[in-house]
Write an enzyme that holds these catalytic residues in place. Structure first.
Site, short mmCIF file in Angstrom:
data_model
loop_
_atom_site.label_atom_id
_atom_site.label_comp_id
_atom_site.label_asym_id
_atom_site.label_seq_id
_atom_site.Cartn_x
_atom_site.Cartn_y
_atom_site.Cartn_z
N ALA A 1 3.72 -0.89 -4.70
CA ALA A 1 3.91 0.17 -5.34
C ALA A 1 3.55 1.34 -4.89
O ALA A 1 2.93 1.26 -3.55
CB ALA A 1 2.97 -0.10 -6.77
N GLU B 1 -4.13 -5.71 -3.34
CA GLU B 1 -4.34 -4.96 -4.50
C GLU B 1 -5.96 -4.69 -4.41
O GLU B 1 -6.33 -3.75 -4.70
CB GLU B 1 -3.69 -5.31 -5.82
CG GLU B 1 -2.24 -5.08 -5.98
CD GLU B 1 -1.37 -6.17 -5.35
OE1 GLU B 1 -1.84 -6.89 -4.76
OE2 GLU B 1 -0.33 -6.14 -5.92
N GLU C 1 5.62 -9.26 -5.26
CA GLU C 1 6.31 -9.60 -6.71
C GLU C 1 7.53 -9.40 -7.02
O GLU C 1 8.15 -10.39 -7.61
CB GLU C 1 5.15 -8.62 -7.54
CG GLU C 1 3.74 -8.99 -7.72
CD GLU C 1 2.78 -7.66 -8.32
OE1 GLU C 1 3.01 -6.85 -7.99
OE2 GLU C 1 2.09 -8.18 -9.20
N GLY D 1 3.37 -5.13 -4.99
CA GLY D 1 4.50 -5.22 -5.58
C GLY D 1 5.83 -5.58 -4.95
O GLY D 1 6.69 -6.05 -5.48
C1 3H9 Z 1 0.58 -2.63 -5.77
O1 3H9 Z 1 1.68 -2.93 -5.30
C2 3H9 Z 1 0.47 -2.95 -7.17
C3 3H9 Z 1 1.53 -3.94 -7.73
O2 3H9 Z 1 0.84 -5.21 -8.17
C4 3H9 Z 1 2.37 -3.25 -8.74
C5 3H9 Z 1 1.67 -2.83 -9.98
C6 3H9 Z 1 2.44 -2.22 -11.04
N1 3H9 Z 1 2.45 3.56 -1.36
O3 3H9 Z 1 -0.65 2.70 6.95
P1 3H9 Z 1 0.44 3.59 7.69
C7 3H9 Z 1 1.95 5.72 3.50
S1 3H9 Z 1 -0.64 -1.58 -5.16
C8 3H9 Z 1 2.34 5.09 -0.95
O4 3H9 Z 1 -0.10 4.82 8.53
P2 3H9 Z 1 1.17 1.28 9.07
C9 3H9 Z 1 0.87 5.92 4.43
O5 3H9 Z 1 -0.14 6.85 3.43
C10 3H9 Z 1 -0.11 -1.55 -3.18
N2 3H9 Z 1 2.37 5.26 0.54
O6 3H9 Z 1 1.50 2.76 8.24
C11 3H9 Z 1 1.58 6.77 5.25
O7 3H9 Z 1 1.66 7.98 5.07
P3 3H9 Z 1 1.64 9.33 5.93
C12 3H9 Z 1 0.00 -2.70 -2.69
C13 3H9 Z 1 2.11 4.31 1.22
O8 3H9 Z 1 2.47 0.89 9.69
C14 3H9 Z 1 2.73 5.96 5.63
O9 3H9 Z 1 3.01 5.35 4.68
N3 3H9 Z 1 0.10 -2.18 -1.13
C15 3H9 Z 1 2.08 3.07 0.74
O10 3H9 Z 1 0.14 1.38 9.86
C16 3H9 Z 1 2.48 5.06 6.87
O11 3H9 Z 1 1.44 4.04 6.31
C17 3H9 Z 1 -0.53 -2.23 -0.19
O12 3H9 Z 1 -1.70 -1.98 -0.64
C18 3H9 Z 1 2.21 2.77 -0.57
N4 3H9 Z 1 2.26 1.61 -0.99
O13 3H9 Z 1 0.90 0.15 8.16
C19 3H9 Z 1 -0.01 -1.76 1.10
N5 3H9 Z 1 1.94 2.43 1.87
O14 3H9 Z 1 2.53 9.21 6.94
C20 3H9 Z 1 -0.63 -0.37 1.49
C21 3H9 Z 1 1.72 3.01 2.89
O15 3H9 Z 1 1.97 10.64 4.94
N6 3H9 Z 1 0.12 0.03 3.01
N7 3H9 Z 1 2.13 4.49 2.50
O16 3H9 Z 1 0.35 9.15 6.49
C22 3H9 Z 1 -0.49 -0.72 3.95
O17 3H9 Z 1 -1.09 -1.67 4.13
C23 3H9 Z 1 0.15 0.00 5.43
O18 3H9 Z 1 0.68 1.17 5.13
C24 3H9 Z 1 1.26 -1.05 5.98
C25 3H9 Z 1 1.89 -0.08 6.93
C26 3H9 Z 1 0.87 -2.22 6.48
C27 3H9 Z 1 2.35 -1.22 4.93
#
Ligand code: 3H9
Length: 710
Positions: A63, A129, A109, A106
């Site tokens: 999400a 999450e 999911e 998500g």
């Molecule tokens: C969820 O899904 C709930 C569900 O159950 C649905 C419920 C209805 N959203 O980390 P990075 C941005 S909860 C918005 O440096 P990497 C991040 O801020 C979610 N923005 O890259 C950054 O922005 P900026 C569950 C996001 O390659 C840029 O993307 N998912 C999101 O080192 C690059 O990120 C997670 O918890 C997001 N979801 O790592 C995954 N994700 O350039 C969270 C990233 O402006 N994300 N951004 O600073 C991660 O773990 C890592 O970002 C990922 C990439 C491994 C994906």
């Protein structure tokens, strides 16, 4: 269809591609685009199967986390993904999800609502999450146990760690790993399954039957231990347990209720704050993102002691050949033996292969001379914390280092400009302050001197990432960010002891607050001689007439250095088991009496307020002075270097959650009671409290940066 999702055709297979860089989060427009794509393909008689794939570097990473804040504040209603997932699952044509990069939250999911999943060998899937203080909210806790079994689902949902493609296939989450071109493989797979009945995950109940109920209790015990204080892991276990007791639809309803409770919790707000804080921290306003870093191909480290050894490991772990220099063979051998032992322990625990250990050791050259230092791109100094010694070392290495070589000091308190002044290259001098044990702790404070170049800062940030650390920019103030704030924190921990709290009370109050350990236990671990020596170095800066802690120096003078001598604030046996020290308790009483300090009962609440608000107030001072760029940078320092509980978001985020007016009022009470110097409220704290603002709001205002700008 939205611009974020496109649909093309490969023969009779429709290919729906998500294009929402950088991570294909499910931002507004993406779910709608997928829904439209599925509907169009379902209605198109020429289409027999559908592939959903992510454009760019990943499938869907979850999400859009930024949207959660809007939902919590009431700015936006909470949309549900569940109807879209049912539409995908109900599609009469097989839907094949093609996963590369990460299918997280998500994203997984959505993938599980497809009829099949194929996966690239280096992809990862997970339900992270809980790391944001929430639980899967789009049937993840209901579909995952149906695919992967209850034990696996509990583990993934409660602890949030991702799993690799091979594990995803083995556990039934993915149907096939695809080597080579993922899209081509997914289309070929789609041809194989076209025309066959499509399995719906929600109807696959075979892995739910007969699940051992002890799984949940074991996971709860583990969560209480390894995720101490956090509510989301326990909530996630409840939601997966519901899958074993309720129908799919009822389970989804239960999950939605739990999800909403978590989303509106202070813990979730704090953990989401921590997520974005860690991503903001590498951005330095006056250092453009495209500033070319200096290439680091070779490194040299001076000192193979506790810090030097850890720093050497960081370089070789990052694949950088490194020379480590000591002054005596004995010290060098001791340092290398510890490095070898650390790696051997990792091999024993299965965290590192023997081959990787051998490779890492082979990149280290231990020696007593400066041979080869003229080839290094960076020289890291980790000698004793003494200005005269550091200056001697820097003057020496400045003569040997090649032009353009960065000189980094691991000083934890000293003036980086004074160190730089003995070199002919102050623009290449920077502080790289690691935290002990340097090979384990994620934090690296990057200290900017007045001449430090932008290229050196960009290089330092990049190097931190390469070492899997989080680099935080700090201005050149005594103790920088972390240790400068630690001073008042430890001061108050000692004052409350002098006023009547026991050592055990103080440690327990802060541990129960969520700190990794109590402040006095931390002193014993670090060694009471360390602070004692630092205080001697800075004695001349103490303001006359201002109350100073009485006990720590006396303990150090008696040779009671803490764990390493078996005595300090507490007693330690040969296995480092802690017990109360009657001798220290008597010493505290005696010194307090001699100083005329009135002894009284001190509540745990007061202990926490005194210690934590001391941190907050000092944090606000250095934020106002520009030593830290952002309040959230201070939080990153405390979360990664000082064992502050992530679910409280860091000291500044915690202060926001209490309310800055309340914090200020309490600080003013402490000031009235304990003297004007110790508790002078930081002007910035007063300003924000009076305006009814938060530190988080302060962070959104553009302003001068950590010591580099006027
Ligand atoms: C969820 O899904 C709930 C569900 O159950 C649905 C419920 C209805 N959203 O980390 P990075 C941005 S909860 C918005 O440096 P990497 C991040 O801020 C979610 N923005 O890259 C950054 O922005 P900026 C569950 C996001 O390659 C840029 O993307 N998912 C999101 O080192 C690059 O990120 C997670 O918890 C997001 N979801 O790592 C995954 N994700 O350039 C969270 C990233 O402006 N994300 N951004 O600073 C991660 O773990 C890592 O970002 C990922 C990439 C491994 C994906």
């Amino acid at each position: 269809m939205s611009d974020l999702v496109s649909c093309t055709h490969q023969g009779d297979v429709a290919v729906i591609t998500i294009n929402n860089p950088p991570v294909n989060a499910l931002s507004p427009g993406v779910p709608e685009g997928i829904r439209d794509g599925i509907a169009a393909a379902a209605a198109d008689p020429a289409v027999r199967a559908i592939v959903v794939i992510g454009g760019g570097r990943t499938f869907i990473a979850g999400a859009d986390i930024r949207e959660f804040g809007k939902v919590v504040s009431g700015e936006k209603p909470r949309g549900s993904l569940l109807p879209l997932l049912l539409e995908i699952e109900n599609c009469a044509k097989p839907v094949v999800m093609a996963i590369h990069g990460t299918a997280f939250g998500g994203g997984l999911e959505v993938a599980m609502a497809g009829h099949y999943r194929v996966i690239a060998p280096n992809a990862q899937v997970g339900q992270p999450e809980v790391k944001l203080g929430i639980i899967p909210g789009a049937a993840g806790t209901q579909r995952l146990p149906r695919l992967a079994g209850v034990a696996k689902a509990v583990e993934m949902c409660a602890f949030g760690e991702p799993i690799r493609a091979a594990d995803a296939v083995a556990s039934g989450i993915a149907d096939r790993a695809i080597e080579g071109d993922l899209l081509a493989g997914a289309v070929a797979f789609a041809h194989e399954v076209a025309g066959k009945p499509a399995p719906k995950t929600r109807e696959r109940n075979e892995k739910l039957a007969g699940a051992d109920p002890a799984i949940f209790d074991r996971a709860r015990q583990q969560a209480k231990k390894t995720r101490r204080g956090q509510t989301a892991p326990l909530a996630a276990i409840d939601a997966v347990e519901a899958a074993t007791k309720l129908s799919f639809d009822e389970g989804c309803e239960r999950e939605a209720g739990i999800f909403t409770g978590c989303l509106h919790s202070t813990q979730s707000r704090a953990l989401i704050h921590a997520f974005f804080a860690e991503r903001a921290v590498s951005k330095i306003p006056d250092v453009p993102a495209d500033t070319a870093p200096i290439e680091i191909g070779r490194a040299a480290v001076i000192g193979a002691g506790t810090m030097g050894g850890g720093i050497t490991m960081n370089y070789t772990n990052a694949g950088i050949p490194v020379i480590v220099k000591e002054t005596t063979q004995e010290a060098l051998d001791r340092g290398m033996a510890i490095i070898r032992k650390n790696y051997a322990n990792s091999v024993k625990k299965g965290k590192l292969s023997q081959a990787a250990m051998d490779e890492r050791l082979a990149r280290i050259t231990p020696q007593l001379t400066y041979d080869g230092f003229d080839q290094a791109d960076i020289i890291a100094e980790a000698v004793f914390e003494n200005m005269a010694l550091k200056k001697t070392v820097f003057a020496e290495i400045d003569k040997i280092a090649k032009p353009g070589c960065i000189l980094a000091s691991n000083t934890s308190y000293l003036d980086i400009d004074e160190i730089a002044s003995v070199t002919g290259r102050p623009e290449l001098v920077v502080g790289h302050h690691y935290f002990s044990p340097a090979n384990v702790m994620r934090l690296l404070e990057i200290v900017r001197g007045k001449a430090t170049s932008k290229a050196v800062l960009a290089t330092s940030m990049a190097l931190a990432k390469r070492m899997s650390k989080v680099g935080v920019l700090a201005g050149n103030s005594r103790g920088f960010i972390g240790n400068r704030m630690l001073g008042p924190y430890l001061r108050e921990a000692q004052f409350v002891v002098e006023e009547g709290a026991s050592v055990e009370d103080v440690n327990a109050a802060l541990y129960d607050f969520g700190m990794a350990m109590g402040p006095l236990a931390m002193g014993d671990l670090a060694g009471l001689d360390v602070g004692w020596r630092a205080r001697k170095e800075f004695k001349h800066l103490e303001k006359p007439g201002v109350r100073q802690p009485l006990v720590a120096d006396r303990l150090a003078e008696m040779g009671h250095f803490g764990q390493k001598t078996g005595r300090g604030w507490s007693l330690y046996d040969e296995n480092r088991n802690q017990s109360p020290s009657p001798e220290t308790a008597a010493l505290i009483e005696q010194l307090a009496r001699e100083a005329g300090i009135e002894r009284r009962a001190v509540t745990h609440e007061e202990i926490v307020e005194r210690c934590i608000y001391a941190l907050v107030n000092e944090g606000a001072h250095l934020l106002g002075e520009g030593v830290a760029l952002r309040a959230s940078d201070i939080d990153v320092v405390y979360l990664n270097g000082y064992g502050f509980p992530a679910w409280r978001g860091g000291p500044m985020c915690y202060a926001d959650s209490v309310g800055l007016k309340t914090v200020l009022a309490r600080i003013e009470e402490f000031q009235a009671k304990h003297g004007p110097d110790l508790w002078a409220p930081a002007p910035l704290l007063r300003q924000l409290a009076e305006r009814g603002q938060t530190f988080t709001e302060f962070d959104t205002e553009p302003r001068a940066s950590a010591s580099g700008r006027p």
